[in-house]
Structure formats: structure tokens, C-alpha cells
Design an enzyme around this catalytic site. Sequence first.
Site, mmCIF file in Angstrom:
data_model
loop_
_atom_site.group_PDB
_atom_site.id
_atom_site.type_symbol
_atom_site.label_atom_id
_atom_site.label_comp_id
_atom_site.label_asym_id
_atom_site.label_seq_id
_atom_site.Cartn_x
_atom_site.Cartn_y
_atom_site.Cartn_z
ATOM 1 N N CYS A 306 -3.310 -1.890 0.951
ATOM 2 C CA CYS A 306 -3.654 -0.538 0.491
ATOM 3 C C CYS A 306 -5.141 -0.393 0.147
ATOM 4 O O CYS A 306 -5.770 0.624 0.462
ATOM 5 C CB CYS A 306 -2.778 -0.113 -0.681
ATOM 6 S SG CYS A 306 -2.733 -1.277 -2.063
ATOM 7 N N ASP A 430 -2.917 8.786 -0.528
ATOM 8 C CA ASP A 430 -2.134 7.575 -0.753
ATOM 9 C C ASP A 430 -2.137 6.693 0.504
ATOM 10 O O ASP A 430 -1.588 7.077 1.541
ATOM 11 C CB ASP A 430 -0.695 7.960 -1.119
ATOM 12 C CG ASP A 430 0.074 6.808 -1.724
ATOM 13 O OD1 ASP A 430 -0.259 5.646 -1.418
ATOM 14 O OD2 ASP A 430 1.025 7.059 -2.491
ATOM 15 N N HIS A 432 -0.420 4.105 1.043
ATOM 16 C CA HIS A 432 0.858 3.410 1.223
ATOM 17 C C HIS A 432 1.772 4.105 2.237
ATOM 18 O O HIS A 432 2.865 3.622 2.523
ATOM 19 C CB HIS A 432 1.582 3.282 -0.126
ATOM 20 C CG HIS A 432 0.774 2.585 -1.172
ATOM 21 N ND1 HIS A 432 -0.057 3.263 -2.040
ATOM 22 C CD2 HIS A 432 0.642 1.279 -1.479
ATOM 23 C CE1 HIS A 432 -0.647 2.399 -2.853
ATOM 24 N NE2 HIS A 432 -0.241 1.188 -2.529
#
Length: 473
Positions: A306, A430, A432
Site C-alpha cells: 500500500c 485508498d 488497498h
Amino acid sequence: MVLSDSQSSDSGTILRVKGPLEFKCLLETTDALQMHKVISRTFETLHSQVKSESCVLTVCDSPVFIWPNRSFHATPQDITPDTPCEDLQQWIQTDEFENTGRRSAKKRSKKTSTASVINLRLMMEVTTKGSHLSAPVLCRTAKKSHFLCTTLPMDCVVCATSKDTAKDAFERLMEALGRQLGEMERVMLQHVKGTTLLVPEPLHFLLPEPEGLVTVVYPAGVADSQLETERKELHQQFELPNDWPYFRRANAYHFPNEPYKDGYLRNPHLALTNPSLDNGKVYLVQGIYSYHHYMQDHMDDNGWGCAYRSLQTICSWFKQQGYAEGPVPTHREIQQALLDAGDKQASFVGSRQWIGSIEVQVVLNQLLGVTSKIMFVSQGSDLGSKGRELANHFLTEGTPIMIGGGVLAHTILGVAWSETTGQIRYLILDPHYTGAEDLQVITDKGWCGWKGADFWDQTAYYNLCLPQRPKVI
């Protein structure tokens, strides 16, 4: 490099005409003065072609042909000189047209504040009505000469408002084509070397209001580093600050109807509605970035990559604002940079080990020469008190922020903050996410979205890497 045109692009309709013009000339001498005369005469011929009745503009993906120099003659006949320019959109064909046989204007995206674009193709009629065909006559002359041939990539834009008729808008467009030819001539004459010609390259740049969209002609093949003097002149002409590379090639305007060839989504946050806070303001990333997340680039980094992806998003920002050249670094290149900087051991390269904000700071400096500030937050509950510092960062630097805490890393793209109440919300990208590049899924499911203070682990320790924007032209 020469300024070409200036138009507002906030609303209305952008007419953009592209097409090749063949530049061909015969040089019987390499004397510089004579070469300049021959090149200028060739451009005079091209000017005549563009002004002739044989010049045709066709609206891409439509049956519309326009002869702008024949008192605006057009087909189909429904299109007249008084037709509102924006009505040409109705003739642009979509998949629905093919299925139903009816015209259907292309759908606009969620954001309607930007202008719609009508793409046109520049063409020349080979034959005209009443033209007589005759057998060619060949004459052979033996002498030494240089034949120069290249293609001029014409690319002109003008902006039409809802009040503009098609005739008025196309008259301005033809004037812009003429000006661009003149500018191409000056660039070519300025950079001719022996019998080698540098092709003029028109590029469009979106400047802060009130300037809007302007076109600049650069010599192709000449690096940005060699055009700094020209860029300084443009900054002075438009009274722009000397700390932002407005006129570097990487900053060229990307038209909304053109897909990016690399497949990455750009600026997904623009599809969101900004939150409203009492006496609050929104402070956002400035410029363009691409969204990098898990499982892209045929790389399985789910569960460990990440921070690498957040770093890639930051690198894409510096690349697309013209501060850095070359591709966004891969995971292995990031690891190698940390090894080269003396931050990691050789065994780290090729591993699946995590990195954090400090490593992101090191890589940005090692690969891009970019310095960063590090903000230390002892626990997530204290992030709510950082509104002023974050707002100031986006106001002055405008770069994406990488934040790492615990085992998670995210990218902060902006904050909504109220100075009076202390309320704050964070715009989070994000890394992820593991799905396809689907803007609706990414925004609807919150992979790019506004988050409250409860988004952070209230007891976790956080480091924020705030990249500093280089002050360059």
C-alpha cells in the site's frame, strides 16, 4: 516557441481541428538566406490552401462536412451559417445512433462545468466541381538539390459560447489556423540547421483564469531543459509566478474526451461532491495525478504494497506537473532506490517488505530530487488538530500526502476544515483497492472519498510525508 491563441475553457463548446499539412520544398542551395526564402514561400502556399475553397472541415464521428471558405457551406443542409455552434453536437454519432438510426449527442460525464469538445478533421478537396482532368506532363531536369518533406501537425482550438453561430465560430477557427501556420514558420526558421528541419509542435496549456486555454508552438525534439528562456518569456507575458512549470510539455492540457493510454484513472476525486462544514473551506491537491493501487501492473502486492502504491501516486503527480521525467517507479525500482540511498540492505530488493513514510521521503529525494516534511502524530485522535497545517500544505504545495500508521498506508488528497469550529474531513485515496479502473465503483464504494476523524485508528501512531513542490519554471 510562440503563443498561438487564448480562450476560456470553463464552459461552452471547444472546437478543435487537427490534421496534417504536407510541407514540401526543393532547396537548390544551402545558403541560409535562400533557404529561408524557399521555406517562407512554401508556407505562403500552405496559407493559400487553408484559405481556399477546397479546405474542408469534417466533424469527427458525424456526417457533417463544412466548407468554411465558401460562405460556410455545409452538409447536411440542416446546418446553416446561423445554426448555434453547440448544436453541432447533435450530429455526433454514438453507439445508440448505430442501433436506432437516430442522432444522439454523446453523454457528458458527471462534471458539466468543463466545456464539451467538438473534434474536427482538416482536409483538402482533391477535385472540385467543373475541374478538368488532363494527362500529366513530365519534364526531367538533371541537377543537384535537396528535397525537404515533413508533415505539419496542425492542432487549433477556439472556444464558442452558447451565443456563437457556427459561421462566427468557424471564422475564428480559420483565423487561428492561419496564425498557427505563421507561428510554425517562425519556429521552423528559428531552428533550421543545414538541411535539417525541426517539426513545429503545437501544445495547449490551461492557465489560471482569466487566461484559460492557450496554444504554444514548440520545436519537436528540443528538450524542455533547452526551452527555459522561452518559458520565462511566457511567464512574464502572462504575469505568472516563476515557481510552477505551467508551460512544460508534461503540463499540456488533456482534453476531457481523450482517454489516457496507460489505463490509470486520473483525479477520481473530481467526481465527488465536496462536504460542507460550518464556516469551512475545502483545500485540495493541485494538478493531476493517477490512481495507483493493489494488483495493478501485473503485480500481486495485496497485503504489503500500500505504501508503494501511495508513493507511485505521488510520483505520478510530479511527473504530470512537469517536475519529473520518466515513468512512475516500480516496486523493485523503489526498493533499489532505498538500497542506493543506503537506507536498506541488498536483501531488501525483490522482497515483499513494507515501507513507511520515512522511506517514501527517501525515495522521493533519491529518484526525483524532491524534499519532504515529516509530520509525526502520536495517536490518530490527534489528527483532528492538524487541520491548519494540512490546509496550508494544500494551499501552498498542493501535492498528495502519504500517511502511514500501524500496517496501513493511505494518500490524503485534501481536507475540508473549519477554522472556527475545528471540524475536519479528509479526502482519502485508498491504495488497498484491488478492482478494475471503474470510476463509479471507486467513488461509490469509498475507495476515493471524504472520511471523518473516525477513519483513523484513534490510538495508532501516524507519520505523514508532505512532499514539497520544487520552485521552478
